[in-house]
Write a protein that holds these residues in place. Structure first.
Motif, mmCIF file in Angstrom:
data_model
loop_
_atom_site.group_PDB
_atom_site.id
_atom_site.type_symbol
_atom_site.label_atom_id
_atom_site.label_comp_id
_atom_site.label_asym_id
_atom_site.label_seq_id
_atom_site.Cartn_x
_atom_site.Cartn_y
_atom_site.Cartn_z
ATOM 1 N N ALA A 24 57.928 114.932 33.152
ATOM 2 C CA ALA A 24 58.338 113.526 32.990
ATOM 3 C C ALA A 24 59.361 113.378 31.864
ATOM 4 O O ALA A 24 59.526 112.300 31.293
ATOM 5 N N LEU A 25 60.089 114.452 31.580
ATOM 6 C CA LEU A 25 61.080 114.442 30.490
ATOM 7 C C LEU A 25 60.491 113.870 29.202
ATOM 8 O O LEU A 25 61.129 113.107 28.479
ATOM 9 N N ASN A 26 59.230 114.252 28.949
ATOM 10 C CA ASN A 26 58.513 113.842 27.717
ATOM 11 C C ASN A 26 58.354 112.327 27.580
ATOM 12 O O ASN A 26 58.295 111.811 26.458
ATOM 13 N N ALA A 27 58.284 111.631 28.718
ATOM 14 C CA ALA A 27 58.039 110.177 28.650
ATOM 15 C C ALA A 27 56.749 109.935 27.870
ATOM 16 O O ALA A 27 55.773 110.671 27.982
ATOM 17 N N LEU A 28 56.787 108.873 27.077
ATOM 18 C CA LEU A 28 55.712 108.610 26.114
ATOM 19 C C LEU A 28 54.672 107.695 26.755
ATOM 20 O O LEU A 28 54.922 106.504 26.936
ATOM 21 N N ASN A 29 53.525 108.257 27.104
ATOM 22 C CA ASN A 29 52.446 107.425 27.634
ATOM 23 C C ASN A 29 51.340 107.297 26.582
ATOM 24 O O ASN A 29 51.470 107.797 25.459
ATOM 25 N N SER A 30 50.259 106.617 26.939
ATOM 26 C CA SER A 30 49.188 106.367 25.961
ATOM 27 C C SER A 30 48.574 107.671 25.461
ATOM 28 O O SER A 30 48.158 107.762 24.305
ATOM 29 N N GLN A 31 48.500 108.677 26.340
ATOM 30 C CA GLN A 31 47.911 109.948 25.906
ATOM 31 C C GLN A 31 48.791 110.627 24.855
ATOM 32 O O GLN A 31 48.290 111.146 23.858
ATOM 33 N N ALA A 62 62.745 112.762 24.372
ATOM 34 C CA ALA A 62 61.848 111.923 25.176
ATOM 35 C C ALA A 62 62.708 110.896 25.904
ATOM 36 O O ALA A 62 63.554 110.244 25.292
ATOM 37 N N ALA A 63 62.469 110.770 27.229
ATOM 38 C CA ALA A 63 63.301 109.859 28.046
ATOM 39 C C ALA A 63 62.741 108.447 28.053
ATOM 40 O O ALA A 63 63.038 107.666 28.952
ATOM 41 N N GLY A 64 61.908 108.118 27.064
ATOM 42 C CA GLY A 64 61.470 106.724 26.939
ATOM 43 C C GLY A 64 59.978 106.564 27.053
ATOM 44 O O GLY A 64 59.242 107.543 27.223
ATOM 45 N N ALA A 65 59.542 105.308 26.951
ATOM 46 C CA ALA A 65 58.157 105.005 27.272
ATOM 47 C C ALA A 65 57.971 105.335 28.752
ATOM 48 O O ALA A 65 58.940 105.360 29.520
#
Ligand code: CO8
Length: 257
Positions: A24-31, A62-65
Motif C-alpha cells: 500500500a506504498l506505506n499508507a498510514l492506517n490505524s495499525q 508514505a503515500a498518505g493516510a
C-alpha cells in the motif's frame, strides 16, 4: 515487541524505524499509527537511545493516510473518534526524530515527515498534499506545517492544486535540510542521528524544545524561553563536563545528569 507494519532496529544509540506496508506504498492506517506510537514511546523511554530515524521504502516514504480505511467513514466516525488525533502524541516525543524520505511523501506521508524534527531527502523524494483531489483537505497538520516551512505562496499552491514538489525544490524552499543520493539516504540519516545521539542528552532535549518553541511563540517569548533553558543547562553536570573537556582538549564524557 513485534510489529506487523513497521520494522524497528537499534543501530548503536540510533533507533531506525522503517514503515513496512509495501503493498500500500506505506499508507498510514490505524495499525501503523498505534505501532509507531508504541515504538516511539519505547525509544523515548530507553536511556541507551539518543535519536531516531523514520524512513520508508525507496519508492515511498508514505503515500498518505490509508484512503481505503477512510473511504467508508462519515462525519460522526471522524469527529466522534477524533480520527488521527493520536498523531499529536507522536509530536510529543522528546528525543529527536529525523525523517529520511525517499520517493513519495504525500498527504499524511508529507505531514508525518513534517512532524519529525527535520527531513533529509533522497534526490528521488516527492512531497505533496494531494488531498484536494479526493475532495478533502490535509488533516494531520499539513496546511499549518507546510505554510510555516515553505511560506504561504508555495503551501497554498500545493494544497490547492495537489501538485508534487521534487527534492531540489523542497530544499530551496526550506522544507528539507539536505538532499542526498537515494542509495546513501538511510546511511546518511543514521550517521547524522548518531552524531546527535553522541551529544549530551539534556542539551539535545533542550535544543529540540527551544527550536520547536519558535513556532508557538512571539519572538520575545521565544528568546526569553531560550534564555531560561540556557540558564538551566548550567545546573547540569554535563555542562561542567563539556566546558572542562573543551578546555582540556578532550572529548566530553556525558552522564545525562
Ligand atoms: N491509501 C491506500 N492505498 C494506497 C494509497 C493510500 N494513500 N496510496 C497508494 N495505495 C495503494 C494503491 O491503492 C495500490 O494498491 P492496489 O495494488 O491494491 O491497487 C498500491 O498502493 C500501489 O499504488 P499505485 O498502483 O497507485 O502506484 P503508482 O505508482 O501507480 O502511483 C501514487 C503512486 C501516485 C503515490 C498513487 O498511489 C497515489 O496517488 N496515491 C494516493 C496519494 C494520496 O492521495 N494521498 C493522500 C491521501 S489522503 C491523506 O493523506 C489525508 C491525511 C489527513 C487525514 C486526516 C484524517 C483526520
Amino acid at each position: 515487541m513485534s510489529y506487523e507494519t513497521i520494522l524497528v532496529e537499534q543501530r548503536g544509540a540510533v533507533t531506525l524505524v522503517t514503515l513496512n506496508r509495501p503493498q500500500a506504498l506505506n499508507a498510514l492506517n490505524s495499525q501503523v499509527l498505534s505501532e509507531l506510537l508504541g515504538a516511539m514511546r519505547a525509544f523515548d523511554a530507553d536511556p541507551s537511545q539518543g535519536c531516531a530515524v523514520l524512513t520508508g521504502s525507496e519508492k515511498a516514504f508514505a503515500a498518505g493516510a490509508d484512503i481505503k480505511e477512510m473511504q467508508a467513514q462519515g462525519f460522526a466516525d471522524m469527529y466522534g473518534h477524533d480520527f488521527f488525533a493520536g498523531w499529536d502524541v507522536f509530536t510529543r516525543t522528546r528525543k529527536p526524530i529525523i525523517a529520511a524520505v525517499s520517493g513519495f511523501a504525500l498527504g499524511g506521508g508529507c505531514e508525518v515527515a513534517m512532524m519529525c524534527d527535520f527531513i533529509l531527502a533522497a534526490d528521488t523524494a516527492k512531497f505533496g498534499q494531494p488531498e484536494i483531489k479526493l475532495a478533502v483537505t490535509p488533516g494531520m497538520g499539513g496546511s499549518q506545517r507546510l505554510a510555516r516551512a515553505v511560506g504561504k505562496a508555495k503551501a497554498m499552491e500545493m494544497c490547492l492544486t495537489g501538485r508534487m514538489m521534487g527534492a531540489e525544490e523542497a530544499e530551496r524552499a526550506g522544507l528539507v535540510s539536505r538532499v542526498v543520493p537515494a542509495a546513501e539516504l538511510v546511511e546518511d540519516a543514521v550517521k547524522t542521528a548518531a552524531t546527535i545521539a553522541s551529544m549530551a542528552p539534556l542539551a539535545v532535549k533542550a535544543n529540540k524544545e527551544m527550536v520547536n518553541a519558535a513556532f508557538e511563540t512571539t519572538l520575545a517569548q521565544g528568546v526569553a524561553f531560550e534564555r531560561r533553558l540556557f540558564h538551566a543547562m548550567f545546573g547540569t553536570a554535563d555542562q561542567s563536563e563539556g566546558m572542562a573537556a573543551f578546555v582540556e582538549k578532550r572529548p566530553g564524557n556525558w552522564t545525562g545528569k
